[in-house]
Motif scaffolding. Structure first.
Motif, PDB file in Angstrom:
ATOM      1  N   SER A 106       0.828  -1.217   0.000  1.00 36.98           N
ATOM      2  CA  SER A 106       0.000   0.000   0.000  1.00 36.98           C
ATOM      3  C   SER A 106       0.859   1.262   0.000  1.00 36.98           C
ATOM      4  O   SER A 106       0.388   2.339  -0.380  1.00 36.98           O
ATOM      5  N   GLU A 130      -9.864  10.952  -1.143  1.00 41.34           N
ATOM      6  CA  GLU A 130      -9.785  10.011  -0.029  1.00 41.34           C
ATOM      7  C   GLU A 130      -8.351   9.596   0.300  1.00 41.34           C
ATOM      8  O   GLU A 130      -8.104   8.969   1.336  1.00 41.34           O
ATOM      9  N   LEU A 134      -6.766   7.675   3.825  1.00 39.32           N
ATOM     10  CA  LEU A 134      -6.427   6.257   3.676  1.00 39.32           C
ATOM     11  C   LEU A 134      -4.956   6.016   4.020  1.00 39.32           C
ATOM     12  O   LEU A 134      -4.611   5.049   4.709  1.00 39.32           O
ATOM     13  N   ALA A 324      -6.448  -6.428   2.052  1.00 43.02           N
ATOM     14  CA  ALA A 324      -7.694  -5.655   1.932  1.00 43.02           C
ATOM     15  C   ALA A 324      -7.433  -4.150   1.877  1.00 43.02           C
ATOM     16  O   ALA A 324      -8.111  -3.410   1.162  1.00 43.02           O
ATOM     17  N   ARG A 325      -6.447  -3.695   2.657  1.00 47.35           N
ATOM     18  CA  ARG A 325      -6.155  -2.262   2.631  1.00 47.35           C
ATOM     19  C   ARG A 325      -5.641  -1.847   1.262  1.00 47.35           C
ATOM     20  O   ARG A 325      -6.031  -0.801   0.736  1.00 47.35           O
ATOM     21  N   LYS A 327      -6.327  -3.188  -1.563  1.00 47.18           N
ATOM     22  CA  LYS A 327      -7.462  -3.161  -2.502  1.00 47.18           C
ATOM     23  C   LYS A 327      -8.303  -1.901  -2.310  1.00 47.18           C
ATOM     24  O   LYS A 327      -8.708  -1.244  -3.267  1.00 47.18           O
ATOM     25  N   LYS A 328      -8.512  -1.552  -1.034  1.00 48.58           N
ATOM     26  CA  LYS A 328      -9.330  -0.377  -0.742  1.00 48.58           C
ATOM     27  C   LYS A 328      -8.675   0.909  -1.288  1.00 48.58           C
ATOM     28  O   LYS A 328      -9.342   1.751  -1.897  1.00 48.58           O
ATOM     29  N   ASP A 331      -8.664   0.837  -5.181  1.00 40.95           N
ATOM     30  CA  ASP A 331      -9.972   1.130  -5.774  1.00 40.95           C
ATOM     31  C   ASP A 331     -10.295   2.619  -5.680  1.00 40.95           C
ATOM     32  O   ASP A 331     -10.864   3.204  -6.604  1.00 40.95           O
ATOM     33  N   SER A 332      -9.919   3.228  -4.552  1.00 39.48           N
ATOM     34  CA  SER A 332     -10.154   4.666  -4.388  1.00 39.48           C
ATOM     35  C   SER A 332      -9.362   5.465  -5.426  1.00 39.48           C
ATOM     36  O   SER A 332      -9.901   6.345  -6.101  1.00 39.48           O
TER      37      SER A 332
END
Lengths: 362, 362
Positions: A106, A130, A134, A324-325, A327-328, A331-332
């Motif tokens: 990330s 965002e 994030l 998951a982070r 991906k989040k 996607d943002s």
């Protein structure tokens, strides 16, 4: 906007109870911090932004808050800045988040990821979209407060000894390219190499290295790559814009008064604007000099670009399944990218395209 | 870097002779200033940047330096900000330099001129190129210190009741467009109109006005033009990027300590970055909403763009013959533009073009 009003309240109480002299200590305490940069001093663009930052903080505080800037390797190795800030060896550092993608991929989104955002959109996503919140969560897990500070703009694809036209030409290519992008381009058959900056030129000269990417015309020119690899490819699709970050040890950040936090934040924004402006000022004449010295500009072919795009998506999918982070945040960023480019293709880019069309006509 | 070391020296002497309490007064004196903006509060992008600025200055000084922000018309008419700052009615103001082109057409270069620079290049020319120093000279003649604060990005060409395809379609067109650009577009037969913002919508509705330009999707949407003029043209070649300026009365600026000057400068840079980021964040979804509401996007035809370009050059030549400063600043900006776009067409714009090409493919 992590306000820490309790600190100010506590400080005000102290001042009220002990009169004038401690009030000075409260509003303008003497602070002496060390900032370790990833960059050597010769990278005056990025290293220079750290000096600009330190100067602005000192000026803003009547020299009460002093930040001493160290180049990469002086007190901390260039690629261990995050660790040094996290463990409190230094109070702050300036580096690129993506160097730490091995800790968590990330981190890539802090700096640049393949087919991500251009400089203005990266700023917008970090400052108003965002992205900021994030990444704050990621940085907090590593014990640091992060502030974006400087963007290089779109980087070049790098220096190649031979022309490459097809994906086949990429197979087996020994290409000095770092981290996340190396992982993506490896899917095209490229063999990513990790070399320290000083080792790149001799390896290219001997032919033990086929190609290297670095930054852009101004920074690349200093390392002399054009003398040993004449094809200069564009664009560096893995760095449509690369943002540096000022990382501050979380406890040290929390120990600052709200006014010192505001001064640091604004000084970083000021240095950030200066860094991009400097790149935009020095890259164009450097490109002219490189071309005058025999550099041959080449665009990556549509075939290579599209294969790279597919490889990037496959990489994002792979990592996103496990993280998951990641991906989040991915996607943002990509939703922001698509919405923004839908607007940019209308207005910004038609203006730019017309200006390019008219070059030389006035 | 207009340093005023004598002030600091004087202050230090005072502190040394009178001990602790006056030292507070020296480093963090209470200052209360008024900032008058050109913008109404409803223009939350630009007006918001003034509030961001004031907040950052207050935070940086433990609320000792307070800037009260007024919207256009509250204490000073929106288009008389420069005058009010110059004559000391207020200490500072936020406006666009080009509104004052009637005083000297060189003011246009502070904000935007036809076929000038995009946002990043305008920043670079102002912050690191020759633009800053050239404009400092102009501002000094008007008794103000100027700091760039905020850029809208490329603006739209505006709202037209009917499609225009050729230069012939422009003849006699009653187009609400301001100042310098109005002068240029008049060469194509357009009849520029000056209307206050509140008068534009009813005039378009009645048909006494054929077209209006304003800013871009987010700001334009609020004024509802899409309901009475459905063709939305691009790009606004007279504003490839429009920069706002914070103007500060020169004597008031000189009265500030070096630390307060640094705090103001950094807070302006911070607010500037936030303003552009906000535009880049809010324009794309606004464009989607406008299209959903029936707005028809149209590009100015190559014929119209090229005729406009020629009209702009003719205007620059005319003014340059009479105004040496105008010519000097013009030549600096346009040389910067051409050098920079030679580089941008290689790397920045091929990256952007590829991102646009892939829209919808992931």
């Amino acid at each position: 906007m992590k306000r820490r009003d309790f600190l100010r309240t506590a400080g005000a109480g102290l001042a009220a109870s002990t009169l004038a002299a401690p009030a000075i200590a409260q509003t303008m305490p003497k602070v002496k911090w060390r900032l370790t940069a990833t960059w050597p001093k010769s990278l005056d663009t990025l290293y220079g932004s750290c000096e600009d930052f330190a100067k602005r903080v000192a000026e803003s505080t009547d020299n009460n808050f002093q930040v001493q800037v160290f180049a990469g390797g002086e007190i901390v190795p260039g690629l261990q800045v995050l660790d040094a800030v996290q463990n409190g060896t230094v109070e702050m550092g300036h580096t690129a988040g993506y160097y730490y993608w091995g800790k968590d991929p990330s981190f890539g989104f802090a700096t640049a990821v393949p087919f991500g955002l251009n400089a203005r959109l990266q700023n917008a996503w970090l400052l108003r979209g965002e992205g900021g919140a994030l990444l704050d969560g990621l940085f907090a897990d590593f014990g640091v407060h992060g502030i974006p500070m400087g963007n290089t703009g779109a980087q070049m694809g790098g220096w190649f000894r031979k022309e490459i036209k097809t994906v086949d030409d990429m197979k087996g290519l020994k290409f000095r390219i770092g981290g996340f992008a190396g992982n993506v381009i490896n899917k095209l058959g490229v063999v990513p190499q990790q070399l320290a900056p000083g080792d790149i030129y001799p390896a290219l000269e001997k032919g033990t290295l086929d190609a290297t990417e670095w930054i852009g015309p101004y920074d690349d020119e200093k390392l002399g790559f054009y003398k040993v690899a004449k094809y200069y490819y564009y664009p560096g699709w893995w760095e449509g814009a690369a943002t540096g970050h000022l990382f501050i040890n979380r406890n040290k950040w929390d120990s600052l008064s709200k006014s010192y936090q505001a001064i640091v934040t604004a000084a970083a924004a000021d240095a950030a604007a200066g860094a991009t402006a400097k790149y935009d000022d020095v890259n164009p004449p450097a490109l002219k000099r490189l071309i005058a010295n025999g550099t041959q500009l080449r665009a990556f072919s549509p075939e290579i670009m599209e294969a790279s795009y597919k490889a990037a998506i496959a990489t994002y999918d792979d990592i996103g399944k496990k993280n998951a982070r990641f991906k989040k945040i991915h996607d943002s960023m990509m939703a922001f990218r698509d919405t923004c480019y839908s607007w940019w293709q209308v207005c910004e880019l038609t203006f730019d395209a017309f200006q390019v069309k008219m070059l030389g006509r006035s």
